[in-house]
Scaffold this active site. Structure first.
Site, PDB file in Angstrom:
ATOM      1  CG  ASP A 252      26.738 145.401  34.254  1.00 19.84           C
ATOM      2  OD1 ASP A 252      27.095 143.980  34.604  1.00 19.84           O
ATOM      3  OD2 ASP A 252      26.763 146.026  33.352  1.00 19.84           O
TER       4      ASP A 252
ATOM      5  CE1 TYR B  63      25.267 138.062  45.581  1.00 16.59           C
ATOM      6  CE2 TYR B  63      25.915 140.139  44.757  1.00 16.59           C
ATOM      7  CZ  TYR B  63      25.951 138.757  44.688  1.00 16.59           C
ATOM      8  OH  TYR B  63      26.379 137.881  43.496  1.00 16.59           O
TER       9      TYR B  63
ATOM     10  CE  LYS C 207      19.817 140.761  33.294  1.00 11.88           C
ATOM     11  NZ  LYS C 207      21.286 140.648  32.525  1.00 11.88           N
TER      12      LYS C 207
ATOM     13  CB  CYS D 294      33.375 179.911  12.801  1.00 13.20           C
ATOM     14  SG  CYS D 294      31.839 179.817  13.278  1.00 13.20           S
TER      15      CYS D 294
ATOM     16  CB  CYS E 145      31.207 183.947  11.186  1.00 15.07           C
ATOM     17  SG  CYS E 145      32.378 183.784  12.783  1.00 15.07           S
TER      18      CYS E 145
ATOM     19  CB  CYS F 256      33.386 180.296  16.840  1.00 18.66           C
ATOM     20  SG  CYS F 256      33.401 182.001  15.980  1.00 18.66           S
TER      21      CYS F 256
ATOM     22  CB  CYS G  60      30.060 183.736  15.715  1.00 19.00           C
ATOM     23  SG  CYS G  60      29.557 182.433  14.614  1.00 19.00           S
TER      24      CYS G  60
END
Ligand code: IVH
Length: 669
Positions: free
Chosen positions: A119, A230, A318, A411, A414, A429, A434
């Site tokens: 591509d 190619y 494809k 957080c 906590c 955090c 926690c």
């Protein structure tokens, strides 16, 4: 040096530089280190500087020569550049093959060549007497744009064709190929752009096409484009019989042809190839959007001909698109086991490549804002193989009133204040107690580190919700009676679970270390730590300098590891585990084996075809070798699979031996 000697040396150097270029770019098998290559190149450049009359346009030093221009000239292709009709299923593929057979003589065998459909951007390269004379984009197929100065900057395009056995090159030869942006180079470009606060490129295809059409070739040169050749257009005096021979011929003449091209005797084999690449495509360092199937025989190709510029002898297979558009309903934040905050997207469910997707990862705040994804936007979702779906970017304009995303200041679990360590992309955090971290680390413990049979994520979540589990030690205090009360558990299954948990106390020390969720400590580091220190007591006593002595650990990681072991809460956890009888010392299950590779250290990168990372590592260790994460001067060899990334370059620069899969297999056999 006299003038004759200089001339001879310049010719010699050009020959050598071109040869090493070919080994590196086309054969992917360099014979010399980058340093050696640079030395030859520099000498050539110096001699040409001192003797400008010796400079010729095909010299390898003359890639970035031309001055910027203000526009591109239109050029007519020597033979038109067609396009491919597509097939999307085994049925339509078989229908095409039937049509081919009907048009040829009934019993003639038909062989096929398959090639990845790159591509990128199709280009035509015209060589006159073996010298690159002109290169153009496809344009409308009849006329394209002359982008010769830009194409000359691509190292993988020969300025002069190779002439095996001193054969005379064709008077005129038109080579066709696809120029593309390798994903590793594309990611480097985007990292750089993001670092400079600039807008990143949306995809490698457009970025590649844009780079080819830069008015200043110096910019194209920076982009590290590459090419797969190619086919041929006009080819005076070339007498070949099949597409396969064309590819071989091109490769021998110095053109880069795709190593994944295959010759097939049957259509079943073609269909299998197409199916296989739908899975394998993510392993490549470039994007492919299908497989090109060509009737192999050039004589059959001529007899089949073309219809409106589309050859009857070729098709593009494809796959179902791997991307789709949908609405991003909400951006959530998850706290991982090491405290890292991962934003993720809840999506309106959409089918992508045959699978319904309703969530996708958003990586981190920086990435999210770089792509400028906002809550409420319509977004492009991409699925790549088995990997978690990703949000590629928004479909502009943004949803009305949508604001850029900001990470929460606290957080979500906590309430601790979120930190973002200098130089890191992840927010964290910092609270090692926690709850979310606890849950994620427990899941990691039972699934990965201790790998407890019959005890998985569902088990942990359930006991977590019931409040029976909050930490790894809690797991070892669960009783048969507690479990037997749970719905779905009888006496026997409860006993089995308790036994399996008990048995996991004897996992190797390195696994315990991995399971503790020390920031930045993965499998490899955990093993290196275990072997270096030998026991948790040595680690508890270690200072940052001591940790830095461990193979593959730099100052930053050493600091975070030492800090983790100095933390009172973590020390209490270790003592709790010790009291429960968990192995906290090296034993024979962890000790490196003595073998032919003792004293040597290896790094593995990319995807090997026949080995998983873990298997490859185990095979090397079984021979006594060490396996580490990062390449350094001490590395004995880099084992390289498909899509290797930056480690390969680093190894080449450091002069580290590059080991491909066959060589690796020899090494460990
Ligand atoms: S052969 C008559 N081989 O696909 C055209 N094309 O739709 C014959 N492409 O414009 C083309 N990889 O850009 C061929 N291995 C490959 C290819 C390939 C990519 C592109 C090429 C062409 C388009 C055809």
């Amino acid at each position: 040096m006299g003038p004759k000697a200089v001339q001879k040396r310049v010719a010699e150097l050009r020959e050598q530089v071109s040869h090493h270029n070919y080994r590196y770019h086309v054969l992917d098998d360099p014979e010399v280190s980058d340093a050696e290559y640079d030395r030859l190149f520099d000498e050539l450049e110096r001699l040409e500087d001192e003797h400008p009359q010796l400079v010729t346009p095909d010299s390898p030093t003359q890639r970035v020569g031309a001055a910027p221009s203000d526009r591109f000239r239109k050029v007519e292709h020597l033979t038109p550049m067609g396009s491919l009709e597509k097939v999307t299923s085994d049925e339509t593929l078989a229908k095409w093959a039937d049509d081919v057979r009907k048009r040829l003589d009934s019993d003639e065998p038909v062989a096929y060549v398959t090639e990845p459909k790159i591509d990128g951007s199709a280009v035509s390269l015209v060589y006159e007497d073996g010298i690159l004379a002109r290169g153009a984009t496809r344009g409308d197929g009849e006329r394209g744009e002359d982008v010769t100065p830009n194409l000359r900057t691509i190292d993988a395009i020969p300025l002069r064709m190779r002439s095996p056995d001193a054969e005379a090159p064709p008077a005129v030869l038109e080579v066709r190929g696809e120029v593309y942006f390798p994903l590793s180079a594309f990611n480097r470009l985007n990292e750089r752009l993001a670092g400079e606060g600039k807008k990143t490129a949306p995809n490698p295809r457009n970025a590649g096409a844009g780079s080819l059409r830069q008015l200043d070739p110096r910019i194209t040169a920076e982009r590290e484009l590459s090419i797969w050749a190619y086919g041929v257009g006009r080819a005076d005096g070339l007498e070949l019989e099949t597409q396969w021979e064309i590819l071989e011929w091109l490769r021998e003449r110095g053109f880069r042809t795709n190593p994944h091209a295959r010759l097939h005797e049957s259509l079943e084999s073609v269909a299998r190839e197409c199916e296989e690449w739908e899975r394998r495509r993510i392993d490549l360092d470039y994007e492919i959007d299908g497989i090109v199937i060509k009737v192999a025989s050039l004589d059959q190709q001529r007899r089949l001909g073309a219809l409106h510029g589309r050859p009857r002898w070729a098709r593009a297979f494809k796959w179902a698109p791997m991307t789709a558009q949908t609405k991003l309903l909400k951006i959530h934040v998850r706290v991982g086991r090491t405290g890292a905050l991962n934003p993720w997207a809840r999506l309106e469910p959409v089918e992508v490549g045959g699978v319904t997707v309703s969530q996708a990862t958003l990586h981190n705040e920086e990435d999210l804002n770089r792509k400028d994804i906002r809550q409420g936007d319509t977004v492009i979702v991409q699925r790549a193989g088995d990997v978690i779906p990703q949000v590629v970017g928004p479909v502009l304009p943004h949803a009305k009133g949508a604001k850029p995303f900001r990470m929460p200041k606290r957080c979500p679990l906590c309430g601790a204040e979120i930190v973002k360590p200098e130089g890191e992309v992840m927010h964290r955090c910092p609270n090692s107690a926690c709850p979310s971290r606890g849950l994620e680390s427990l899941i990691n413990w039972v699934m990965a580190a201790a790998d407890i049979e019959g005890v998985g994520e569902q088990f942990v979540r359930r006991l977590w919700d019931l409040g029976l589990l909050r930490s790894i030690p809690d797991l070892y205090r669960l009783t048969k009676e507690q479990l037997a009360e749970l719905e779905g558990y009888g006496d026997i299954s409860a006993q089995n679970a308790v036994d399996a948990i008990e048995a996991s106390k004897r996992i190797p020390f390195s696994r315990v270390l991995f399971g503790l969720n020390i920031p930045d400590v993965g499998w490899v580091t955990a093993q290196n730590l275990a072997r270096h220190f030998g026991s948790v007591d040595a680690l508890l006593a270690a200072r940052q300098e001591d940790v830095e002595e461990v193979e593959g650990i730099g100052p930053d990681r050493a600091e975070s590891i030492a800090t983790w072991f100095a933390d009172e809460k973590n020390r209490a956890l270790v003592e709790d585990l010790r009291g429960l009888g968990i192995r906290l010392e090296l034993d024979e299950t962890d000790r490196p084996v003595e073998g032919p590779l003792t004293g040597r250290s290896y790094v593995i990168t990319g995807t090997l075809e026949r080995w998983s990372r873990e298997e490859a590592k185990a095979a090397l260790e079984a021979k006594g070798a060490k396996v580490t994460d990062s390449v350094s001067k001490k590395t004995s060899g880099l084992v390289v699979g498909e899509s290797p990334g930056s480690k390969l370059e680093k190894a080449r620069r450091a002069g580290v031996e590059i080991i491909d899969e066959p060589a690796f297999e020899k090494l460990v056999s």
